[in-house]
Write a protein that holds these residues in place. Structure first.
Motif, PDB file in Angstrom:
ATOM      1  N   ILE A   1      10.118   0.559  -5.666  1.00  0.00           N
ATOM      2  CA  ILE A   1      11.163   1.065  -6.470  1.00  0.00           C
ATOM      3  C   ILE A   1      11.589  -0.359  -6.433  1.00  0.00           C
ATOM      4  CG2 ILE A   1      12.939   2.148  -6.480  1.00  0.00           C
ATOM      5  CD1 ILE A   1      11.117   3.974  -6.316  1.00  0.00           C
ATOM      6  N   LYS A   2      12.034  -0.331  -8.062  1.00  0.00           N
ATOM      7  CA  LYS A   2      12.056  -1.675  -7.848  1.00  0.00           C
ATOM      8  C   LYS A   2      14.027  -1.693  -7.502  1.00  0.00           C
ATOM      9  CE  LYS A   2      10.060  -2.710 -12.287  1.00  0.00           C
ATOM     10  NZ  LYS A   2       9.739  -2.858 -13.846  1.00  0.00           N
ATOM     11  N   ALA A   3      14.565  -0.897  -7.174  1.00  0.00           N
ATOM     12  CA  ALA A   3      15.876  -0.683  -7.248  1.00  0.00           C
ATOM     13  C   ALA A   3      16.159  -0.670  -5.627  1.00  0.00           C
ATOM     14  CB  ALA A   3      16.696   0.889  -7.757  1.00  0.00           C
ATOM     15  N   GLU A   4      16.095  -1.302  -4.745  1.00  0.00           N
ATOM     16  CA  GLU A   4      17.077  -1.442  -3.585  1.00  0.00           C
ATOM     17  C   GLU A   4      15.590  -2.001  -2.812  1.00  0.00           C
ATOM     18  OE1 GLU A   4      20.466  -1.165  -2.543  1.00  0.00           O
ATOM     19  OE2 GLU A   4      20.524  -0.455  -5.400  1.00  0.00           O
ATOM     20  N   GLY A   5      14.527  -1.998  -4.000  1.00  0.00           N
ATOM     21  CA  GLY A   5      13.774  -3.395  -2.595  1.00  0.00           C
ATOM     22  C   GLY A   5      12.952  -2.042  -1.830  1.00  0.00           C
ATOM     23  N   ARG A   6      13.409  -0.286  -1.902  1.00  0.00           N
ATOM     24  CA  ARG A   6      12.571   0.396  -0.444  1.00  0.00           C
ATOM     25  C   ARG A   6      11.039   0.464  -1.245  1.00  0.00           C
ATOM     26  NH1 ARG A   6      16.898   4.521  -0.491  1.00  0.00           N
ATOM     27  NH2 ARG A   6      19.148   3.832  -0.424  1.00  0.00           N
ATOM     28  N   ARG A   7      10.512   0.507   0.066  1.00  0.00           N
ATOM     29  CA  ARG A   7       8.634   0.319  -0.413  1.00  0.00           C
ATOM     30  C   ARG A   7       7.933   1.705   0.611  1.00  0.00           C
ATOM     31  NH1 ARG A   7       5.841  -4.496  -0.954  1.00  0.00           N
ATOM     32  NH2 ARG A   7       3.524  -4.143  -1.423  1.00  0.00           N
ATOM     33  N   ARG A   8       6.752   1.889  -0.186  1.00  0.00           N
ATOM     34  CA  ARG A   8       5.946   2.929   1.108  1.00  0.00           C
ATOM     35  C   ARG A   8       4.373   2.754   0.522  1.00  0.00           C
ATOM     36  NH1 ARG A   8      10.378   3.542   3.317  1.00  0.00           N
ATOM     37  NH2 ARG A   8      11.275   5.034   4.111  1.00  0.00           N
TER      38      ARG A   8
ATOM     39  N   ASP B   1       6.844  14.991  -4.682  1.00  0.00           N
ATOM     40  CA  ASP B   1       7.166  15.860  -4.190  1.00  0.00           C
ATOM     41  C   ASP B   1       7.300  15.044  -2.687  1.00  0.00           C
ATOM     42  OD1 ASP B   1       8.390  18.095  -6.248  1.00  0.00           O
ATOM     43  OD2 ASP B   1       7.384  19.524  -4.958  1.00  0.00           O
ATOM     44  N   TYR B   2       6.260  15.128  -2.308  1.00  0.00           N
ATOM     45  CA  TYR B   2       6.446  14.384  -1.192  1.00  0.00           C
ATOM     46  C   TYR B   2       7.246  13.153  -0.683  1.00  0.00           C
ATOM     47  CZ  TYR B   2       4.552  12.282   4.025  1.00  0.00           C
ATOM     48  OH  TYR B   2       4.307  12.058   4.870  1.00  0.00           O
ATOM     49  N   LEU B   3       6.110  12.059  -1.823  1.00  0.00           N
ATOM     50  CA  LEU B   3       6.770  10.516  -1.518  1.00  0.00           C
ATOM     51  C   LEU B   3       7.679  10.088  -1.700  1.00  0.00           C
ATOM     52  CD1 LEU B   3       6.159   7.626  -1.812  1.00  0.00           C
ATOM     53  CD2 LEU B   3       5.308   7.664  -4.153  1.00  0.00           C
ATOM     54  N   ALA B   4       8.545  11.650  -3.067  1.00  0.00           N
ATOM     55  CA  ALA B   4       9.876  11.438  -3.432  1.00  0.00           C
ATOM     56  C   ALA B   4      10.907  11.699  -2.444  1.00  0.00           C
ATOM     57  CB  ALA B   4      10.571  12.296  -4.416  1.00  0.00           C
ATOM     58  N   GLY B   5      10.386  12.632  -1.139  1.00  0.00           N
ATOM     59  CA  GLY B   5      10.866  12.852   0.080  1.00  0.00           C
ATOM     60  C   GLY B   5      11.370  11.769   1.063  1.00  0.00           C
ATOM     61  N   GLU B   6      10.060  10.788   0.947  1.00  0.00           N
ATOM     62  CA  GLU B   6       9.464   9.593   2.020  1.00  0.00           C
ATOM     63  C   GLU B   6      10.526   8.293   1.351  1.00  0.00           C
ATOM     64  OE1 GLU B   6       7.721   8.560   4.324  1.00  0.00           O
ATOM     65  OE2 GLU B   6       8.146  11.326   5.092  1.00  0.00           O
ATOM     66  N   LEU B   7      10.534   8.711   0.126  1.00  0.00           N
ATOM     67  CA  LEU B   7      11.226   7.676  -0.894  1.00  0.00           C
ATOM     68  C   LEU B   7      13.677   8.145  -0.315  1.00  0.00           C
ATOM     69  CD1 LEU B   7       9.097   6.526  -3.647  1.00  0.00           C
ATOM     70  CD2 LEU B   7       9.211   4.852  -1.931  1.00  0.00           C
ATOM     71  N   GLY B   8      13.955   9.434   0.449  1.00  0.00           N
ATOM     72  CA  GLY B   8      14.498   8.960  -0.234  1.00  0.00           C
ATOM     73  C   GLY B   8      15.464  10.075  -1.564  1.00  0.00           C
ATOM     74  N   ILE B   9      14.388  10.126  -2.310  1.00  0.00           N
ATOM     75  CA  ILE B   9      15.232  10.228  -3.461  1.00  0.00           C
ATOM     76  C   ILE B   9      15.492  12.008  -3.751  1.00  0.00           C
ATOM     77  CG2 ILE B   9      14.643  10.862  -5.725  1.00  0.00           C
ATOM     78  CD1 ILE B   9      12.069   8.339  -5.825  1.00  0.00           C
TER      79      ILE B   9
ATOM     80  N   LYS C   1      19.635  10.191  -7.022  1.00  0.00           N
ATOM     81  CA  LYS C   1      20.302   9.216  -6.413  1.00  0.00           C
ATOM     82  C   LYS C   1      19.274   9.442  -5.185  1.00  0.00           C
ATOM     83  CE  LYS C   1      22.784  12.036  -3.686  1.00  0.00           C
ATOM     84  NZ  LYS C   1      24.412  11.696  -2.574  1.00  0.00           N
ATOM     85  N   PHE C   2      19.289   8.107  -4.597  1.00  0.00           N
ATOM     86  CA  PHE C   2      18.969   7.856  -3.345  1.00  0.00           C
ATOM     87  C   PHE C   2      19.510   8.453  -1.974  1.00  0.00           C
ATOM     88  CE2 PHE C   2      16.809   4.017  -5.339  1.00  0.00           C
ATOM     89  CZ  PHE C   2      15.986   3.845  -4.974  1.00  0.00           C
ATOM     90  N   ALA C   3      19.178   9.687  -1.073  1.00  0.00           N
ATOM     91  CA  ALA C   3      19.651  10.316  -0.174  1.00  0.00           C
ATOM     92  C   ALA C   3      20.983   9.414   0.156  1.00  0.00           C
ATOM     93  CB  ALA C   3      18.963  10.904   1.178  1.00  0.00           C
TER      94      ALA C   3
END
Length: 70
Positions: free
Chosen positions: A10-17, A34-42, A53-55
């Motif tokens: 994710i370009k914002a915040e350097g989050r990576r999965r 939905d699973y990946l969105a949850g893992e990324l905290g979306i 937003k991020f959680a």
């Protein structure tokens, strides 16, 4: 077609999965599960207006134009 493993950035915040990727030859828009969105905290705030937003933050973000595979 299934690609065994891919890195999702994710370009914002350097989050990576790490995630499995499925490619549908009939759809050219990039989607996430939905699973990946949850893992990324979306967190989806308003799907019609494209707000999310991020959680772990309070900043509401707007969706960007769809990325296409072509």
């Amino acid at each position: 077609m299934r690609i065994r493993e891919a890195s999702v950035d994710i370009k914002a915040e350097g989050r990576r999965r790490t995630a499995n990727v499925l490619v549908n030859p009939h759809i050219d828009e990039v989607l996430i599960s939905d699973y990946l969105a949850g893992e990324l905290g979306i967190v989806i705030l308003d799907p019609r207006r494209g707000l999310w937003k991020f959680a772990d933050e309070d900043l509401a973000r707007e969706s960007v134009e769809p990325q296409r595979w072509r």
